[in-house]
Design a protein around this motif. Structure first.
Motif, PDB file in Angstrom:
ATOM      1  N   THR A  75       0.845  -1.187   0.000  1.00  0.00           N
ATOM      2  CA  THR A  75       0.000   0.000   0.000  1.00  0.00           C
ATOM      3  C   THR A  75       0.884   1.242   0.000  1.00  0.00           C
ATOM      4  OG1 THR A  75      -0.095   0.257   2.424  1.00  0.00           O
ATOM      5  CG2 THR A  75      -1.732  -1.210   1.400  1.00  0.00           C
ATOM      6  N   TYR A  76       0.281   2.377  -0.317  1.00  0.00           N
ATOM      7  CA  TYR A  76       1.042   3.627  -0.302  1.00  0.00           C
ATOM      8  C   TYR A  76       1.504   3.974   1.109  1.00  0.00           C
ATOM      9  CZ  TYR A  76      -3.521   5.586   1.049  1.00  0.00           C
ATOM     10  OH  TYR A  76      -4.717   5.834   1.673  1.00  0.00           O
ATOM     11  N   ARG A  77       0.756   3.539   2.128  1.00  0.00           N
ATOM     12  CA  ARG A  77       1.170   3.789   3.507  1.00  0.00           C
ATOM     13  C   ARG A  77       2.452   3.019   3.819  1.00  0.00           C
ATOM     14  NH1 ARG A  77      -1.496   6.127   8.211  1.00  0.00           N
ATOM     15  NH2 ARG A  77       0.153   6.260   9.741  1.00  0.00           N
ATOM     16  N   GLU A  78       2.515   1.779   3.370  1.00  0.00           N
ATOM     17  CA  GLU A  78       3.737   0.998   3.554  1.00  0.00           C
ATOM     18  C   GLU A  78       4.911   1.636   2.805  1.00  0.00           C
ATOM     19  OE1 GLU A  78       3.390  -3.119   2.636  1.00  0.00           O
ATOM     20  OE2 GLU A  78       1.650  -3.439   3.937  1.00  0.00           O
ATOM     21  N   ALA A  79       4.641   2.175   1.626  1.00  0.00           N
ATOM     22  CA  ALA A  79       5.706   2.815   0.843  1.00  0.00           C
ATOM     23  C   ALA A  79       6.289   4.006   1.593  1.00  0.00           C
ATOM     24  CB  ALA A  79       5.167   3.254  -0.518  1.00  0.00           C
ATOM     25  N   TYR A  80       5.426   4.832   2.144  1.00  0.00           N
ATOM     26  CA  TYR A  80       5.910   6.013   2.866  1.00  0.00           C
ATOM     27  C   TYR A  80       6.535   5.630   4.203  1.00  0.00           C
ATOM     28  CZ  TYR A  80       4.504   9.657  -0.349  1.00  0.00           C
ATOM     29  OH  TYR A  80       4.443  10.487  -1.437  1.00  0.00           O
ATOM     30  N   ASN A  81       6.039   4.581   4.830  1.00  0.00           N
ATOM     31  CA  ASN A  81       6.668   4.103   6.067  1.00  0.00           C
ATOM     32  C   ASN A  81       8.060   3.536   5.794  1.00  0.00           C
ATOM     33  OD1 ASN A  81       4.507   4.849   7.621  1.00  0.00           O
ATOM     34  ND2 ASN A  81       3.668   2.780   7.849  1.00  0.00           N
ATOM     35  N   THR A  82       8.267   3.025   4.589  1.00  0.00           N
ATOM     36  CA  THR A  82       9.587   2.540   4.201  1.00  0.00           C
ATOM     37  C   THR A  82      10.560   3.698   4.029  1.00  0.00           C
ATOM     38  OG1 THR A  82       8.689   0.580   3.104  1.00  0.00           O
ATOM     39  CG2 THR A  82      10.871   1.312   2.403  1.00  0.00           C
ATOM     40  N   ILE A  83      10.081   4.790   3.449  1.00  0.00           N
ATOM     41  CA  ILE A  83      10.938   5.956   3.230  1.00  0.00           C
ATOM     42  C   ILE A  83      11.266   6.639   4.551  1.00  0.00           C
ATOM     43  CG2 ILE A  83      11.088   8.227   2.123  1.00  0.00           C
ATOM     44  CD1 ILE A  83       9.096   7.107  -0.004  1.00  0.00           C
ATOM     45  N   PRO A 367       9.950  16.879  -0.366  1.00  0.00           N
ATOM     46  CA  PRO A 367      10.898  16.203   0.542  1.00  0.00           C
ATOM     47  C   PRO A 367      11.449  14.884   0.006  1.00  0.00           C
ATOM     48  CG  PRO A 367       8.995  17.003   1.768  1.00  0.00           C
ATOM     49  CD  PRO A 367       8.675  17.151   0.304  1.00  0.00           C
ATOM     50  N   LEU A 368      10.754  14.273  -0.973  1.00  0.00           N
ATOM     51  CA  LEU A 368      11.219  12.993  -1.518  1.00  0.00           C
ATOM     52  C   LEU A 368      12.566  13.121  -2.229  1.00  0.00           C
ATOM     53  CD1 LEU A 368       7.885  11.621  -3.030  1.00  0.00           C
ATOM     54  CD2 LEU A 368       8.961  10.939  -0.881  1.00  0.00           C
ATOM     55  N   ILE A 369      12.867  14.324  -2.723  1.00  0.00           N
ATOM     56  CA  ILE A 369      14.122  14.532  -3.446  1.00  0.00           C
ATOM     57  C   ILE A 369      15.319  14.266  -2.541  1.00  0.00           C
ATOM     58  CG2 ILE A 369      15.529  16.277  -4.620  1.00  0.00           C
ATOM     59  CD1 ILE A 369      12.925  17.554  -5.587  1.00  0.00           C
ATOM     60  N   ILE A 370      15.143  14.494  -1.251  1.00  0.00           N
ATOM     61  CA  ILE A 370      16.206  14.229  -0.281  1.00  0.00           C
ATOM     62  C   ILE A 370      15.979  12.908   0.441  1.00  0.00           C
ATOM     63  CG2 ILE A 370      17.288  15.038   1.863  1.00  0.00           C
ATOM     64  CD1 ILE A 370      16.689  17.892   0.955  1.00  0.00           C
ATOM     65  N   PRO A 373      16.754   9.321  -1.707  1.00  0.00           N
ATOM     66  CA  PRO A 373      18.192   9.014  -1.822  1.00  0.00           C
ATOM     67  C   PRO A 373      18.847   8.710  -0.477  1.00  0.00           C
ATOM     68  CG  PRO A 373      17.643  10.873  -3.215  1.00  0.00           C
ATOM     69  CD  PRO A 373      16.424  10.585  -2.388  1.00  0.00           C
ATOM     70  N   TYR A 374      18.424   9.424   0.580  1.00  0.00           N
ATOM     71  CA  TYR A 374      18.981   9.143   1.901  1.00  0.00           C
ATOM     72  C   TYR A 374      18.613   7.739   2.357  1.00  0.00           C
ATOM     73  CZ  TYR A 374      19.527   9.009   6.931  1.00  0.00           C
ATOM     74  OH  TYR A 374      19.863   8.620   8.208  1.00  0.00           O
ATOM     75  N   ARG A 375      17.350   7.329   2.143  1.00  0.00           N
ATOM     76  CA  ARG A 375      16.915   6.010   2.571  1.00  0.00           C
ATOM     77  C   ARG A 375      17.713   4.926   1.856  1.00  0.00           C
ATOM     78  NH1 ARG A 375      16.618   4.154   6.267  1.00  0.00           N
ATOM     79  NH2 ARG A 375      15.221   5.824   6.974  1.00  0.00           N
ATOM     80  N   LEU A 376      17.920   5.094   0.544  1.00  0.00           N
ATOM     81  CA  LEU A 376      18.670   4.096  -0.217  1.00  0.00           C
ATOM     82  C   LEU A 376      20.132   4.052   0.229  1.00  0.00           C
ATOM     83  CD1 LEU A 376      17.247   4.652  -3.820  1.00  0.00           C
ATOM     84  CD2 LEU A 376      16.472   3.066  -2.058  1.00  0.00           C
ATOM     85  N   TRP A 377      20.716   5.218   0.460  1.00  0.00           N
ATOM     86  CA  TRP A 377      22.103   5.274   0.932  1.00  0.00           C
ATOM     87  C   TRP A 377      22.235   4.625   2.309  1.00  0.00           C
ATOM     88  CZ3 TRP A 377      23.796   7.902   5.352  1.00  0.00           C
ATOM     89  CH2 TRP A 377      25.192   7.915   5.549  1.00  0.00           C
ATOM     90  N   LYS A 378      21.306   4.930   3.212  1.00  0.00           N
ATOM     91  CA  LYS A 378      21.363   4.408   4.574  1.00  0.00           C
ATOM     92  C   LYS A 378      21.166   2.889   4.587  1.00  0.00           C
ATOM     93  CE  LYS A 378      21.396   5.279   9.113  1.00  0.00           C
ATOM     94  NZ  LYS A 378      21.209   3.956   9.670  1.00  0.00           N
ATOM     95  N   ASP A 379      20.204   2.391   3.819  1.00  0.00           N
ATOM     96  CA  ASP A 379      19.951   0.947   3.799  1.00  0.00           C
ATOM     97  C   ASP A 379      21.078   0.184   3.129  1.00  0.00           C
ATOM     98  OD1 ASP A 379      17.646   1.341   5.170  1.00  0.00           O
ATOM     99  OD2 ASP A 379      16.277   0.777   3.555  1.00  0.00           O
ATOM    100  N   ARG A 380      21.713   0.811   2.153  1.00  0.00           N
ATOM    101  CA  ARG A 380      22.889   0.168   1.550  1.00  0.00           C
ATOM    102  C   ARG A 380      24.042   0.125   2.551  1.00  0.00           C
ATOM    103  NH1 ARG A 380      26.295   2.385  -3.683  1.00  0.00           N
ATOM    104  NH2 ARG A 380      27.730   0.610  -3.850  1.00  0.00           N
TER     105      ARG A 380
END
Length: 396
Positions: A75-83, A367-370, A373-380
């Motif tokens: 769901t979109y809620r799960e997507a935003y909770n992931t970010i 805010p997604l522009i920052i 990328p931060y979420r992907l960098w942090k999880d990597r």
């Protein structure tokens, strides 16, 4: 040996069609939305404004569908909770997103019911009540059928909309070109219509909120479809081109009627009546275009709320079936929006849409522009995703 996922253009296009169909609602079909966001911004609103809005659409699609590809939210809620992992941010953005989805559906579906009923009444003499009931019934049936039908319906209606959009362009652009080019060369400015530079650009670029209207429905619909980064890029590019180019077609046509077109209730009807000689055939095709646009975006919206709130209702209404719960949710929204449609299309777009994009764009999209990328960098960095940005483990 690991089997590579093959690129499936038809499946990718089905997602793009849902995104495009959700954008092409009553505001676009009538031309009122395009005139309100672009035509009153001077020459920059004809090509430059829509082009930059399409570029933003491309960027936001890249960010959000990459989240879909890696983490596979339902769901979109799960997507935003992931970010946004911190509980405070999840509460804020998740709650805001829930409110955003409900508000846009109430605004848009009200406008769609009103416009469809009025259009069928004016062109074919069909009583408004019959038009409203028939339209709502079609929306209900398509939305309850599931993600598979949503993609198929989005593809079919998306192609139909593109064909009719192309038809209107063919019959109008030739006659519109001299006056439109004269308007472009006149150097008309946003200041001529009471806007400052920042106001004009902010208004034009925030239409990206509507370009992204279909994302919520595409979170579950894209499961098993968006598998690779090539898929993400293709979806993002095609969606941005569909939204941007279709908008430019009509900003150019409407430029031929500036500034008088700003006072037209249905600018697209003005264009057909003024810039073409195709007669009743054009009007019938326009009716098909408009109803298809409204139907496709309404289906995406109702599918979204049914998919999101059905599991919530299940916790309370435990003995009911999934179909019964979805039917109840859809009926509540349809009944509320039927009453809301009495406010009329022009008022809904003037007051509802403008306020909506002014708030939602800066809070939810920018805010997604920052944050992505931060979420992907942090999880990597934390070993949750590998060097190729594929999920290894998810420890939230």
């Amino acid at each position: 040996m690991e089997k590579k996922d093959k690129f499936n253009f038809a499946a990718i296009f089905s997602i793009c069609a849902v995104m495009f169909s959700a954008y092409v609602g009553p505001g676009f079909a009538s031309g009122t939305q395009t005139v309100s966001y672009f035509s009153n911004k001077g020459w920059i609103g004809v090509f430059l404004g829509p082009a930059i809005a399409a570029l933003l659409c491309f960027v936001f699609n890249l960010l959000l569908f990459e989240i879909n590809r890696i983490y596979k939210p339902n769901t979109y809620r799960e997507a935003y909770n992931t970010i946004y992992r911190p509980k405070g941010l999840q509460l804020f953005f998740g709650t805001f997103k829930e409110i955003q989805v409900v508000v846009v559906i109430l605004i848009a579906l009200s406008a769609q019911i009103s416009t469809t009923a009025s259009l069928l009444d004016q062109l074919f003499g069909l009583p408004r009540i019959i038009g409203s009931v028939g339209f709502c019934g079609a929306v209900l049936l398509l939305a309850l059928w599931g993600a598979g039908l949503l993609r198929k319906a989005g593809t079919i209606l998306g192609i139909a909309i593109l064909l009719i959009c192309g038809y209107v362009a063919v019959i109008c652009i030739g006659n519109a070109a001299p006056a439109a080019m004269e308007y472009l060369h006149s150097g008309a400015s946003y200041a001529d219509y009471g806007f400052s530079g920042p106001q004009a650009w902010f208004s034009m670029l925030m239409i990206v909120v509507f370009f992204m209207n279909g994302y919520e429905a595409c979170v579950p619909a894209s499961l098993g479809i968006i598998k690779t980064r090539k898929d993400v890029f293709a979806e993002s590019l095609i969606t941005a081109l569909l939204c941007g180019l279709s908008t430019m077609i009509f900003t150019f046509i409407f430029a031929a009627g500036m500034p008088d077109v700003l006072t037209e209730e249905i600018p697209t009807i003005w264009a057909i009546n003024t810039l073409s000689d195709a007669g009743w055939i054009s009007k019938v095709l326009y009716a098909v275009f408009a109803v298809a646009a409204m139907l496709s975006s309404s289906v995406a919206f109702i599918f979204t709320v049914c998919n999101r709130f059905e599991p919530v209702i299940e916790k309370v209404w435990k003995k009911s079936s999934g179909l019964t719960r979805k039917f109840a949710i859809a009926m509540v929204f349809i009944i509320i929006c039927t009453f809301g449609s009495s406010f009329g299309l022009l008022n809904i777009i003037k007051y509802g849409y403008g306020t909506f994009t002014t708030i939602v764009g800066p809070v939810m999209l920018l805010p997604l522009i920052i944050s992505v990328p931060y979420r992907l960098w942090k999880d990597r960095k934390d070993g949750i995703i590998d060097d190729n940005y594929n999920l290894k483990t998810l420890d939230r």
